[in-house]
Write an enzyme that holds these catalytic residues in place. Sequence first.
Site, PDB file in Angstrom:
ATOM      1  N   ASP A 678       0.841  -1.204   0.000  1.00  0.00           N
ATOM      2  CA  ASP A 678       0.000   0.000   0.000  1.00  0.00           C
ATOM      3  C   ASP A 678       0.876   1.253   0.000  1.00  0.00           C
ATOM      4  O   ASP A 678       0.585   2.228  -0.701  1.00  0.00           O
ATOM      5  CB  ASP A 678      -0.917  -0.018   1.228  1.00  0.00           C
ATOM      6  CG  ASP A 678      -1.940   1.109   1.180  1.00  0.00           C
ATOM      7  OD1 ASP A 678      -2.804   1.099   0.270  1.00  0.00           O
ATOM      8  OD2 ASP A 678      -1.873   2.010   2.036  1.00  0.00           O
ATOM      9  N   LYS A 682       1.313   4.433  -2.958  1.00  0.00           N
ATOM     10  CA  LYS A 682       1.316   5.874  -2.683  1.00  0.00           C
ATOM     11  C   LYS A 682       2.577   6.543  -3.235  1.00  0.00           C
ATOM     12  O   LYS A 682       2.513   7.619  -3.848  1.00  0.00           O
ATOM     13  CB  LYS A 682       1.201   6.119  -1.173  1.00  0.00           C
ATOM     14  CG  LYS A 682      -0.121   5.634  -0.588  1.00  0.00           C
ATOM     15  CD  LYS A 682      -0.158   5.788   0.927  1.00  0.00           C
ATOM     16  CE  LYS A 682      -1.475   5.288   1.495  1.00  0.00           C
ATOM     17  NZ  LYS A 682      -1.559   5.432   2.962  1.00  0.00           N
TER      18      LYS A 682
END
Length: 815
Positions: A678, A682
């Site tokens: 994750d 980003k």
Amino acid sequence: MKVLKFGGTSVGTSENIKTLLKLVQEERKHANPVVVLSAMSGVTNLLLEMADLAEKGENYQEQLNGIEKKHFEVVKALLPAAAQNPILTKLKILFNELEDALQAVASLKELSLRTKDFIVSFGERCSNMMVSHIATQYFDNSLFVDGSQLIKTDSNFGNARVDFALTDALINEFHEQHSDKVLFVTGFIASTNDGKITTLGRGGSDYTAAIWGAALNVAEIEIWTDVNGMMTADPRIVKKAFSLDELSYIEAMELSYFGAKVIYPPTMVPAFAKKIPLVIKNTFEPEFAGTFIRSNIKPSDLPIKGISSINHISIINLSGSGMVGKAGFSGRLFSLLSREQINVILITQSSSEHSITFAVNPPDAAKAVTIINKEFELELAAGKLAYPEVEGDLAVLAIVGENMKRTPGMSGRLFHALGRNGINVRAIAQGSSEYNISVIISKDDLAKSLNAVHDAFYTDLKRTLNVYCLGTGNIGKTLFKQIKDQTQFLAEKNDLQVKVVGIANTRKMVFDANGFDLDHWEATLEEKGEQANLSEYVAKMQSLNLANSVFVDNTASEAPIPFYKQVFESSVSIVACNKKGNSAEFAQYKLFKDTAKKHGVDFYYETNVGAGLPIIGTLKNLMMSGDRIDKIEAILSGTISFIFNSFKGDTAFYDIVKEAQDLGYTEPDPRDDLNGKDFMRKMLILARDAGYPLEASDVKIDNILPEACLKADSVEAFYEELKNNAAYFDNLKNTAESEKKVLRYIGKMEDGKVEISLQMVGEDHPFYALSGADNIISFVTDRYKFRPMVVKGPGAGAEVTAAGVFADIINVATP
């Protein structure tokens, strides 16, 4: 003295007629008015229908009986039995005369314009005779006047031209003889010098009122309708439309010409010539002051006075080298159309004189092409002209106002509003007076265009943003609460109304073009929602075709991503909390960016990286201002941030991870956070926004966890492996503490390369003092080389994430 004109709705029922007569009675206190009446509502259409049926030899008796019954019921409702017979007898004579005319048409199988005028004249004659007789119950000086005997015209049946000199003399002579009476005058109808009935065209009763008012030099002409005067737009389409206090004659004529049906355009001509004010009033709301149309209007702050439209037109395109420099070509073309009584609504010609486009009513399009082909046969055969092309299913939208001439940027504001909502403009026309800019658009886009343009010009009203939401989890629910709680603030401070018009989750979806009550959206979704289907959801959004729309993806699912391009192509902006779309293949990221730009809509995804923190926006502003990004360092996982900020002293790594899960910071399987994927998404989005075309495989990720933890076959087994590897984590912590440093999982982008690794940082590092689940990002740029720009704050949680989504939604409304 005034002329009062009442339309078909005002004489449509017994109750409405009672209201009308009370208004006339009130006016009699000042002076005897002239009262002009239309036919009862719906009667003119029935008369035309009967005439067509008679010509075809079909039965029209049902319609005839219906008209007769409509009048007789009013008489019986408003007159005592003893007073009914005289007027019923007179009406019966008129209906017999009408039936004779229809039988003649049926026998001959022929319906001339002259005969059609004669047949439709019965609408006004019957309504006026009936109402003037009923008026005797209110006052004793009413008089029925067959206006066709006093208004004289040529023999252009269907749309006759008035002989004003003769008409004025006849009206004045008649009025002098009956000045003590309240005259009930038939609207719409007139006659030739030899007594043949003619009509004055659509809205001819308004024209009758103006003719009488100008002839008698009255103080005012009042047009009583069923709406509150002239409005900024059609209130049936634009809910925010509001009534105008006053208009100039030119403004009113322009608005009326382009579809505002409150008043008939020729009405203004006699009044304009004599400078007699016209007032548009509401029969059913007489206390409303009305809209005044006059010459000496006050200065207005409104950029435009109104937006008008014609909802169904066709355009004809004529082009060819034979038009260039050809003197008289346009005159020849439009004289031809005029001779055939084809009304040209709008004309636009290219500056090269190579083409002319003009708009006509759809029934006239085929006829126009036929006569053009015949008239220009030689030019067409020689190839100097191309055969005319017809485009249908179009509409005209026009903005009107005298202030347009003195206000720069009017056309820019119009075309920006249309372009931002994906409205394709087929043709443009602007008169040299600059009182009007007209555009031709698709008929299907008219409602959307009217609302978008109204919002663009009347900025003192609340602009409306129509929101379609996917996802009703913690973020979606919190967003709805924030929108509801901030409704008043947005209205007062931002002049903005955010309406949630579509809601969907994985089970159900529901729509309401008027917006949902956000106090009860869950019950509405549960009770009224249909089975969720993303394809159908997007199709419904497209069919609603609402202005200023935004699609909000609050999911973490792959499913909505394939629909993004279709949404952009529908000229709908996207706000995405979901980071899956921007972190997949670079080609997809670029496609979304390019498609949004092509269609003039927004793509906001601030919450993809730092929840509610302004990270994407800050990066964008730095680059737009010409700064160059040298390095980005960041901690962008609230979960990992919490774990390493808390991993100190005697606390075991296992206990910290378990606490993070209990607090709701981690996914059900903490490895979904701790594996760094994750975080990678980003950093990848940041790198792409910084201008680097990277793929996920280009990002180097150092694992936090030992291999045994990653490969554990269940969450319970994962925790066991954390315990088994306690020494590994304690060694990392002790090493950092011995060097007076702390552990931080940091992403870095430098020289187009991105890596994420577990690092030990000292007191001199901006990430040393991080606490809780905060995120932090440091920008090193040409301008911030020695003291980096740092953004720090909560990086997770429904409140801050929903707030970030909410801010992006507001940004769509305020480009």
